[in-house]
Design an enzyme around this catalytic site. Structure first.
Site, PDB file in Angstrom:
ATOM      1  N   SER A  12       0.663  -1.098   0.033  1.00  0.00           N
ATOM      2  CA  SER A  12      -0.136   0.076   0.005  1.00  0.00           C
ATOM      3  C   SER A  12       0.541   0.791   0.234  1.00  0.00           C
ATOM      4  CB  SER A  12      -1.011   0.037   1.546  1.00  0.00           C
ATOM      5  OG  SER A  12      -1.773  -0.987   0.896  1.00  0.00           O
ATOM      6  N   THR A  59      -6.542  -2.802   7.749  1.00  0.00           N
ATOM      7  CA  THR A  59      -6.052  -4.212   7.492  1.00  0.00           C
ATOM      8  C   THR A  59      -6.290  -5.238   8.476  1.00  0.00           C
ATOM      9  OG1 THR A  59      -3.529  -5.160   6.862  1.00  0.00           O
ATOM     10  CG2 THR A  59      -4.986  -4.193   5.122  1.00  0.00           C
ATOM     11  N   LYS A  63     -10.429  -4.116  10.845  1.00  0.00           N
ATOM     12  CA  LYS A  63     -11.249  -4.079  10.424  1.00  0.00           C
ATOM     13  C   LYS A  63     -12.336  -3.686  10.857  1.00  0.00           C
ATOM     14  CE  LYS A  63      -9.189  -5.973   5.421  1.00  0.00           C
ATOM     15  NZ  LYS A  63     -10.150  -5.083   3.776  1.00  0.00           N
ATOM     16  N   ASP A  99     -14.174  -1.821   0.290  1.00  0.00           N
ATOM     17  CA  ASP A  99     -13.384  -3.082  -0.389  1.00  0.00           C
ATOM     18  C   ASP A  99     -15.079  -3.864  -1.256  1.00  0.00           C
ATOM     19  OD1 ASP A  99     -11.469  -3.728   1.353  1.00  0.00           O
ATOM     20  OD2 ASP A  99     -12.294  -4.388   2.795  1.00  0.00           O
ATOM     21  N   ALA A 123     -17.063 -17.821   3.033  1.00  0.00           N
ATOM     22  CA  ALA A 123     -17.608 -16.232   3.662  1.00  0.00           C
ATOM     23  C   ALA A 123     -17.453 -16.134   4.655  1.00  0.00           C
ATOM     24  CB  ALA A 123     -18.361 -17.746   4.321  1.00  0.00           C
ATOM     25  N   GLY A 124     -15.983 -15.197   4.862  1.00  0.00           N
ATOM     26  CA  GLY A 124     -14.725 -15.202   5.725  1.00  0.00           C
ATOM     27  C   GLY A 124     -14.684 -13.267   5.402  1.00  0.00           C
ATOM     28  N   GLY A 125     -13.967 -12.766   6.050  1.00  0.00           N
ATOM     29  CA  GLY A 125     -14.634 -11.102   6.071  1.00  0.00           C
ATOM     30  C   GLY A 125     -14.268 -10.125   4.803  1.00  0.00           C
ATOM     31  N   ALA A 126     -13.434 -11.102   4.132  1.00  0.00           N
ATOM     32  CA  ALA A 126     -13.318 -10.908   2.664  1.00  0.00           C
ATOM     33  C   ALA A 126     -14.468 -10.812   1.327  1.00  0.00           C
ATOM     34  CB  ALA A 126     -12.252 -11.648   1.411  1.00  0.00           C
ATOM     35  N   GLY A 231      -6.157 -10.869  -8.966  1.00  0.00           N
ATOM     36  CA  GLY A 231      -6.429  -9.509  -7.610  1.00  0.00           C
ATOM     37  C   GLY A 231      -6.314  -8.514  -7.504  1.00  0.00           C
TER      38      GLY A 231
HETATM   39  P1  ATR Z   1     -10.516 -13.509   5.233  1.00  0.00           P
HETATM   40  O1  ATR Z   1     -11.578 -11.832   5.957  1.00  0.00           O
HETATM   41  O2  ATR Z   1      -9.218 -13.192   4.528  1.00  0.00           O
HETATM   42  O3  ATR Z   1     -12.278 -13.248   4.544  1.00  0.00           O
HETATM   43  P2  ATR Z   1     -10.947 -15.314   6.746  1.00  0.00           P
HETATM   44  O4  ATR Z   1     -12.396 -14.472   7.255  1.00  0.00           O
HETATM   45  O5  ATR Z   1     -10.433 -16.739   7.813  1.00  0.00           O
HETATM   46  O6  ATR Z   1     -10.771 -14.216   5.927  1.00  0.00           O
HETATM   47  O7  ATR Z   1     -11.756 -15.781   5.661  1.00  0.00           O
HETATM   48  C1  ATR Z   1     -11.514 -17.071   5.158  1.00  0.00           C
HETATM   49  C2  ATR Z   1     -12.548 -18.178   4.029  1.00  0.00           C
HETATM   50  O8  ATR Z   1     -12.068 -19.055   3.761  1.00  0.00           O
HETATM   51  C3  ATR Z   1     -13.144 -18.674   4.976  1.00  0.00           C
HETATM   52  O9  ATR Z   1     -14.611 -18.730   4.155  1.00  0.00           O
HETATM   53  C4  ATR Z   1     -12.207 -20.104   5.016  1.00  0.00           C
HETATM   54  O10 ATR Z   1     -13.476 -21.110   5.251  1.00  0.00           O
HETATM   55  P3  ATR Z   1     -14.428 -21.478   6.514  1.00  0.00           P
HETATM   56  O11 ATR Z   1     -15.396 -20.877   6.808  1.00  0.00           O
HETATM   57  O12 ATR Z   1     -14.959 -22.865   6.593  1.00  0.00           O
HETATM   58  O13 ATR Z   1     -13.203 -21.446   7.685  1.00  0.00           O
HETATM   59  C5  ATR Z   1     -11.835 -20.099   3.852  1.00  0.00           C
HETATM   60  N1  ATR Z   1     -11.237 -21.140   3.646  1.00  0.00           N
HETATM   61  C6  ATR Z   1      -9.522 -20.976   3.873  1.00  0.00           C
HETATM   62  N2  ATR Z   1      -8.614 -21.957   3.840  1.00  0.00           N
HETATM   63  C7  ATR Z   1      -9.644 -23.243   3.358  1.00  0.00           C
HETATM   64  C8  ATR Z   1      -9.293 -24.260   2.703  1.00  0.00           C
HETATM   65  N3  ATR Z   1      -8.282 -25.360   2.858  1.00  0.00           N
HETATM   66  N4  ATR Z   1      -9.951 -25.078   1.867  1.00  0.00           N
HETATM   67  C9  ATR Z   1     -11.738 -24.453   2.134  1.00  0.00           C
HETATM   68  N5  ATR Z   1     -11.908 -22.878   2.896  1.00  0.00           N
HETATM   69  C10 ATR Z   1     -10.572 -22.525   3.013  1.00  0.00           C
END
Ligand code: ATR
Length: 261
Positions: A12, A59, A63, A99, A123-126, A231
């Site tokens: 950044s 970051t 967040k 974002d 389904a995480g933060g991003a 990305g």
């Molecule tokens: P971010 O903020 O970057 O989105 P996060 O909140 O930790 O990070 O979310 C990571 C996402 O990647 C989640 O959806 C995670 O799946 P789970 O909800 O089941 O944990 C997914 N993820 C990360 N590594 C994975 C893997 N090896 N196989 C499948 N899903 C993965």
């Protein structure tokens, strides 16, 4: 300033400083990175107020944690449930989120999102910003996640359907595929979230992973004839929206892209 933990590998500062220089604003602003851990965030915000810092980009992992210390959070950031931007408006700290624009803008330069079938992996933060962005533009959302309950939580808020990764073959039918998991990120560059045979020339494929710029997912998608969006492009667009927030000027996108390479 940008803050995170870790932050040492952040691109950044070089990107924002190149943008500032391109518009000859580098005499007015300088953009730096700070390694702030979660336990220090309250103290950090006190420091922001004392030093009257103009703008903070947050970051991982800040967040969400930083939100309770701000004076205002705009509607978009509230819906996403996270801020990536704090603007110091004469002492009032205002939180917002750009974002989602990193996801929506690169897609909209290629196609309209209205009525399109979007498959979101993760389904995480991003994923939250992506889900907000595409549904706000009228797309039909399916979320695929290893932990299906987390996908269901997101669809409760943003609409659409939740699936486990076992149903991933259904993405053959999607128009746009967005990977928000970290699968394929350095050092695991030989991994991919989607089997190659599910990808085709009817897809637009975005990968939120930008180290490396060409992930295995994007390489295989291109080999199948899909339109691919790296990305890095998402990263530049969310930063460009931040640049507009803190300078009031449209960002020099090319200068930002060049600084990343
Ligand atoms: P971010 O903020 O970057 O989105 P996060 O909140 O930790 O990070 O979310 C990571 C996402 O990647 C989640 O959806 C995670 O799946 P789970 O909800 O089941 O944990 C997914 N993820 C990360 N590594 C994975 C893997 N090896 N196989 C499948 N899903 C993965």
């Amino acid at each position: 300033m940008t803050i995170g933990d870790p932050i040492e590998h952040s691109k950044s500062p070089q990107m924002h400083n190149a943008a500032l220089a391109a518009l000859q604003l580098d005499g007015d602003y300088v953009y730096v990175a700070g390694h702030i851990n979660v336990a220090e965030i309250e103290q950090f915000i006190i420091g922001v107020r004392a030093m009257k810092l103009h703008f903070i980009s947050c970051t991982i992992p800040h967040k969400i944690a930083v939100m309770q210390y701000l004076d205002e959070i705009d509607e978009t950031a509230k819906k996403i449930g996270a801020v990536n931007s704090i603007f110091n408006d004469n002492g009032k700290l205002k939180g917002s989120n750009t974002d989602w624009l990193g996801v929506v803008k690169p897609i909209e330069t290629r196609t309209s999102l209205e009525g399109k079938k979007v498959a979101l992996i993760g389904a995480g933060g991003a994923a939250r910003g992506a889900a907000y962005g595409v549904t706000s533009r009228g797309a039909i959302l399916s979320i695929y996640n290893r932990t299906v309950e987390k996908a269901e939580e997101l669809t409760k808020q943003f609409g659409g359907q939740a699936f486990s990764l076992k149903n991933l073959e259904q993405i053959k039918d999607a128009d746009i595929i967005i990977n928000t998991t970290s699968i394929g990120m350095q050092p695991n560059t030989d991994e991919t979230p989607i089997p190659k045979e599910y990808l085709s020339n009817k897809h637009i494929v975005l990968d939120a992973v930008y180290t490396p710029a060409e992930t295995r997912l994007l390489k295989e998608a291109a080999e199948q004839g899909a339109t691919v969006i790296q990305g890095t492009e998402m990263f530049v667009e969310q930063a460009a929206a931040q640049f507009k927030l803190y300078t009031g000027h449209d960002a020099p996108i090319e200068a930002m892209k060049n600084a990343l390479i």
